[in-house]
Design a protein around this motif. Structure first.
Motif, PDB file in Angstrom:
ATOM      1  N   GLY A   3       0.683  -1.421   0.458  1.00  0.00           N
ATOM      2  CA  GLY A   3      -0.096  -0.089  -0.338  1.00  0.00           C
ATOM      3  C   GLY A   3       0.432   1.496  -0.051  1.00  0.00           C
ATOM      4  O   GLY A   3       1.634   1.810   1.210  1.00  0.00           O
ATOM      5  N   THR A   4       0.642   2.460  -1.096  1.00  0.00           N
ATOM      6  CA  THR A   4       0.895   3.329  -0.444  1.00  0.00           C
ATOM      7  C   THR A   4       0.215   4.621  -0.776  1.00  0.00           C
ATOM      8  O   THR A   4      -1.339   3.910  -1.258  1.00  0.00           O
ATOM      9  N   THR A   5       0.114   6.120  -0.118  1.00  0.00           N
ATOM     10  CA  THR A   5      -0.977   6.814  -0.460  1.00  0.00           C
ATOM     11  C   THR A   5      -1.585   7.188  -1.730  1.00  0.00           C
ATOM     12  O   THR A   5      -2.152   7.581  -1.838  1.00  0.00           O
ATOM     13  N   GLU A   6       0.222   6.772  -2.486  1.00  0.00           N
ATOM     14  CA  GLU A   6      -0.825   7.736  -3.801  1.00  0.00           C
ATOM     15  C   GLU A   6      -1.803   6.204  -4.247  1.00  0.00           C
ATOM     16  O   GLU A   6      -2.795   7.106  -5.330  1.00  0.00           O
ATOM     17  N   PHE A   7      -2.363   5.969  -3.924  1.00  0.00           N
ATOM     18  CA  PHE A   7      -3.429   4.865  -5.061  1.00  0.00           C
ATOM     19  C   PHE A   7      -4.412   4.773  -3.635  1.00  0.00           C
ATOM     20  O   PHE A   7      -5.509   4.323  -4.327  1.00  0.00           O
ATOM     21  N   ALA A   8      -3.976   5.109  -2.724  1.00  0.00           N
ATOM     22  CA  ALA A   8      -5.524   4.727  -1.385  1.00  0.00           C
ATOM     23  C   ALA A   8      -6.472   6.325  -1.893  1.00  0.00           C
ATOM     24  O   ALA A   8      -6.809   7.557  -2.109  1.00  0.00           O
ATOM     25  N   GLY A   9      -8.033   5.546  -2.531  1.00  0.00           N
ATOM     26  CA  GLY A   9      -8.717   5.799  -2.429  1.00  0.00           C
ATOM     27  C   GLY A   9      -9.164   5.973  -3.964  1.00  0.00           C
ATOM     28  O   GLY A   9      -9.973   7.027  -4.407  1.00  0.00           O
ATOM     29  N   ARG A  10      -8.078   5.677  -4.725  1.00  0.00           N
ATOM     30  CA  ARG A  10      -8.312   5.713  -6.151  1.00  0.00           C
ATOM     31  C   ARG A  10      -8.838   4.373  -6.864  1.00  0.00           C
ATOM     32  O   ARG A  10      -9.151   3.136  -6.833  1.00  0.00           O
ATOM     33  N   VAL A  11      -9.286   4.652  -8.380  1.00  0.00           N
ATOM     34  CA  VAL A  11      -9.550   4.027  -9.441  1.00  0.00           C
ATOM     35  C   VAL A  11      -8.211   3.428  -9.996  1.00  0.00           C
ATOM     36  O   VAL A  11      -8.123   4.544 -11.345  1.00  0.00           O
ATOM     37  N   ALA A  12      -8.709   2.171 -10.693  1.00  0.00           N
ATOM     38  CA  ALA A  12      -7.902   2.007 -12.218  1.00  0.00           C
ATOM     39  C   ALA A  12      -8.457   1.329 -12.892  1.00  0.00           C
ATOM     40  O   ALA A  12      -9.464   0.131 -12.392  1.00  0.00           O
ATOM     41  N   LEU A  13      -8.219   1.718 -13.596  1.00  0.00           N
ATOM     42  CA  LEU A  13      -8.899   1.098 -15.282  1.00  0.00           C
ATOM     43  C   LEU A  13      -7.574   0.357 -15.493  1.00  0.00           C
ATOM     44  O   LEU A  13      -6.121   0.531 -16.390  1.00  0.00           O
ATOM     45  N   GLY A  33      -2.319  -0.971  -3.035  1.00  0.00           N
ATOM     46  CA  GLY A  33      -3.058  -0.181  -2.178  1.00  0.00           C
ATOM     47  C   GLY A  33      -4.296   0.102  -2.625  1.00  0.00           C
ATOM     48  O   GLY A  33      -5.398   1.009  -2.664  1.00  0.00           O
ATOM     49  N   ILE A  34      -4.443  -0.272  -3.895  1.00  0.00           N
ATOM     50  CA  ILE A  34      -5.500   1.024  -5.244  1.00  0.00           C
ATOM     51  C   ILE A  34      -6.872  -0.132  -4.516  1.00  0.00           C
ATOM     52  O   ILE A  34      -7.258  -0.871  -4.671  1.00  0.00           O
ATOM     53  N   GLU A  35      -7.637   1.852  -4.338  1.00  0.00           N
ATOM     54  CA  GLU A  35      -9.268   1.297  -3.615  1.00  0.00           C
ATOM     55  C   GLU A  35      -9.851   0.071  -4.751  1.00  0.00           C
ATOM     56  O   GLU A  35     -10.569  -0.426  -4.505  1.00  0.00           O
ATOM     57  N   GLU A  36     -10.300   1.040  -5.787  1.00  0.00           N
ATOM     58  CA  GLU A  36     -11.194  -0.260  -6.939  1.00  0.00           C
ATOM     59  C   GLU A  36     -10.131  -0.381  -8.262  1.00  0.00           C
ATOM     60  O   GLU A  36      -9.445   0.573  -8.409  1.00  0.00           O
ATOM     61  N   LEU A  37     -10.680  -1.561  -8.686  1.00  0.00           N
ATOM     62  CA  LEU A  37     -10.127  -2.153  -9.703  1.00  0.00           C
ATOM     63  C   LEU A  37     -10.759  -2.332 -10.716  1.00  0.00           C
ATOM     64  O   LEU A  37     -12.057  -3.368 -10.610  1.00  0.00           O
ATOM     65  N   VAL A  38     -10.865  -1.874 -11.787  1.00  0.00           N
ATOM     66  CA  VAL A  38     -12.094  -1.592 -12.845  1.00  0.00           C
ATOM     67  C   VAL A  38     -11.387  -2.918 -14.382  1.00  0.00           C
ATOM     68  O   VAL A  38     -10.520  -1.718 -14.707  1.00  0.00           O
ATOM     69  N   LEU A  39     -11.907  -3.858 -14.194  1.00  0.00           N
ATOM     70  CA  LEU A  39     -11.278  -4.929 -14.947  1.00  0.00           C
ATOM     71  C   LEU A  39     -11.875  -5.164 -16.409  1.00  0.00           C
ATOM     72  O   LEU A  39     -12.885  -6.033 -16.603  1.00  0.00           O
TER      73      LEU A  39
END
Length: 197
Positions: A3-13, A33-39
């Motif tokens: 986990g890193t703060t850069e990805f906290a609360g973020r959404v990635a496709l 630590g990404i919050e959500e992944l759209v796969l």
């Protein structure tokens, strides 16, 4: 999970997320630590087997199908990061290459890249932030016999990334392309001429 703060609360496709580079990218983002992944992948059941800890929203379908991206735009209003990786391999010398095979490769690798990029950039433009990575290939820079359709699609991907970067910079979005060399992933299992590095 590191986990890193850069990805906290973020959404990635992530497209092409069921295997190879796409699956590795999804797992890496999950570990950061990404919050959500759209796969997105044509192999929808394989997305469920990735074993991710974060929230995952799987979408099955062909990336070259505009209706897939209309659905995704309705259901996923926020995208902070995108790894646009979906693609197929093809081979055949120009003199022997069937137009149907040519069009299929360009459709998935280039039309699909355009549609996924457009969706990501629309979301990021609203937020005035974001970052996109397009998976091109060394084949888009260096010529190899028997790779006309694949190489043309990847050369076009590199140029598409450059144009997108020029357009997106004014609203705070970074766009880059990577050009991997030989990577021993499932995409090459049917390509007899491919020799991984």
């Amino acid at each position: 999970m590191t986990g890193t703060t850069e990805f906290a609360g973020r959404v990635a496709l992530v497209t092409g997320a069921a295997s190879g580079i796409g699956a590795s990218a999804a797992r890496w983002l999950d570990a950061q630590g990404i919050e959500e992944l759209v796969l997105v992948d044509i192999d929808r059941p394989a997305l469920d087997r990735l074993g991710l800890a974060c929230k995952a929203r799987p979408f099955g379908g062909d990336v070259s199908d505009p209706s897939l991206w209309k659905l995704l735009e309705r259901e996923v209003p926020r995208i902070d990061y995108a790894v646009l990786n979906a693609g197929i391999a093809s081979n055949g010398e120009i003199t022997d290459l069937d137009i149907t095979a040519w069009r299929k490769t360009l459709s998935v690798n280039l039309d699909g890249m355009f549609l996924s990029l457009r969706t990501a950039l629309r979301a990021m433009k609203k937020a005035e932030s974001g970052a996109v990575v397009l998976t091109a290939s060394v084949s888009g820079i260096k010529a190899a016999a028997g790779t006309a359709a694949y190489s043309a699609s990847k050369a076009a991907t590199i140029q598409l990334a450059k144009v997108a970067a020029a357009e997106a910079a004014r609203y705070g979005v970074r766009v880059n392309a990577i050009a991997p060399g030989g990577v021993d992933t499932g995409i090459w299992d049917r390509a007899e001429w491919f020799a991984p590095l």
